[in-house]
Design a protein around this motif. Structure first.
Motif, PDB file in Angstrom:
ATOM      1  N   GLN A  58      -5.104  -0.445  -0.385  1.00  0.00           N
ATOM      2  CA  GLN A  58      -5.575  -0.033   0.941  1.00  0.00           C
ATOM      3  C   GLN A  58      -6.549  -1.075   1.489  1.00  0.00           C
ATOM      4  O   GLN A  58      -6.486  -1.444   2.660  1.00  0.00           O
ATOM      5  CB  GLN A  58      -6.243   1.338   0.885  1.00  0.00           C
ATOM      6  CG  GLN A  58      -6.689   1.818   2.253  1.00  0.00           C
ATOM      7  CD  GLN A  58      -7.284   3.220   2.208  1.00  0.00           C
ATOM      8  OE1 GLN A  58      -7.293   3.888   1.177  1.00  0.00           O
ATOM      9  NE2 GLN A  58      -7.795   3.656   3.338  1.00  0.00           N
TER      10      GLN A  58
ATOM     11  N   ALA B   8       0.834  -1.209   0.000  1.00  0.00           N
ATOM     12  CA  ALA B   8       0.000   0.000   0.000  1.00  0.00           C
ATOM     13  C   ALA B   8       0.867   1.257   0.000  1.00  0.00           C
ATOM     14  O   ALA B   8       0.560   2.238  -0.690  1.00  0.00           O
ATOM     15  CB  ALA B   8      -0.945  -0.007   1.202  1.00  0.00           C
TER      16      ALA B   8
ATOM     17  N   ARG C 100      -4.339   2.235  -5.684  1.00  0.00           N
ATOM     18  CA  ARG C 100      -4.232   2.709  -4.292  1.00  0.00           C
ATOM     19  C   ARG C 100      -5.417   2.215  -3.462  1.00  0.00           C
ATOM     20  O   ARG C 100      -5.244   1.755  -2.329  1.00  0.00           O
ATOM     21  CB  ARG C 100      -4.132   4.235  -4.259  1.00  0.00           C
ATOM     22  CG  ARG C 100      -2.777   4.743  -4.731  1.00  0.00           C
ATOM     23  CD  ARG C 100      -2.597   6.222  -4.475  1.00  0.00           C
ATOM     24  NE  ARG C 100      -3.561   7.058  -5.192  1.00  0.00           N
ATOM     25  CZ  ARG C 100      -3.402   7.511  -6.440  1.00  0.00           C
ATOM     26  NH1 ARG C 100      -2.328   7.191  -7.124  1.00  0.00           N
ATOM     27  NH2 ARG C 100      -4.326   8.272  -6.990  1.00  0.00           N
TER      28      ARG C 100
END
Length: 156
Positions: free
Chosen positions: A120, A72, A116
């Motif tokens: 996450q 991440a 992203r």
């Protein structure tokens, strides 16, 4: 058994991200080298997670969490200054970045945002249990694949 330590992984990720997030714009060859190194690091952490998800390595919540945290963090730096014009397959023999990448930066930005978001979600799921890790793998794989299919030259 592989033992990863969160502080070491976090430090490595932050050190890697420091250069791409600086104000410096790299010359094309250096940009291509940094970009490739960044992607290989992402692949290494994704490899740990994938190996666990496939049952080829025993699930370990701590190792999964550390790998997902590093992944991440690396995904946050995918828009670094090493995406410079002059570093595509048309410009550098060993580049795999197709020139189309620089022609639709809005799409590239959307794909980076999807990566992203997926990493996450992986970070939140990986240390929970094997089923959660397995569930998060598809989104990460899809996000990587969407960008690679559109903007990366296939391996020969």
């Amino acid at each position: 058994m592989i033992h990863l330590r969160r502080p070491a992984i976090a430090a490595a990720a932050l050190a890697l991200l420091a250069a791409p997030l600086s104000a410096e714009v790299f010359e094309p060859k250096k940009a291509q080298e940094l970009r490739e190194s960044h992607m290989k690091l992402m692949g290494a952490h994704l490899g740990v997670l994938g190996t666990m998800a496939k049952g080829e390595m025993e699930y370990d919540a701590n190792v999964a969490s550390a790998a997902a945290e590093a992944l991440a963090g690396l995904a946050q730096g995918t828009n670094g200054n090493y995406w410079v014009e002059g570093s595509s397959t048309e410009d550098l023999e060993d580049s795999r970045a197709l020139p189309e990448l620089w022609q639709d930066m809005e799409d590239v930005g959307q794909k980076a945002a999807a990566l992203r978001d997926a990493t996450q979600a992986m970070q939140e799921a990986a240390g929970t249990d094997l089923a959660a890790l397995q569930g998060a793998m598809k989104s990460v794989g899809d996000a990587c694949g969407d960008c690679h299919k559109a903007y990366r030259k296939p391996e020969e």
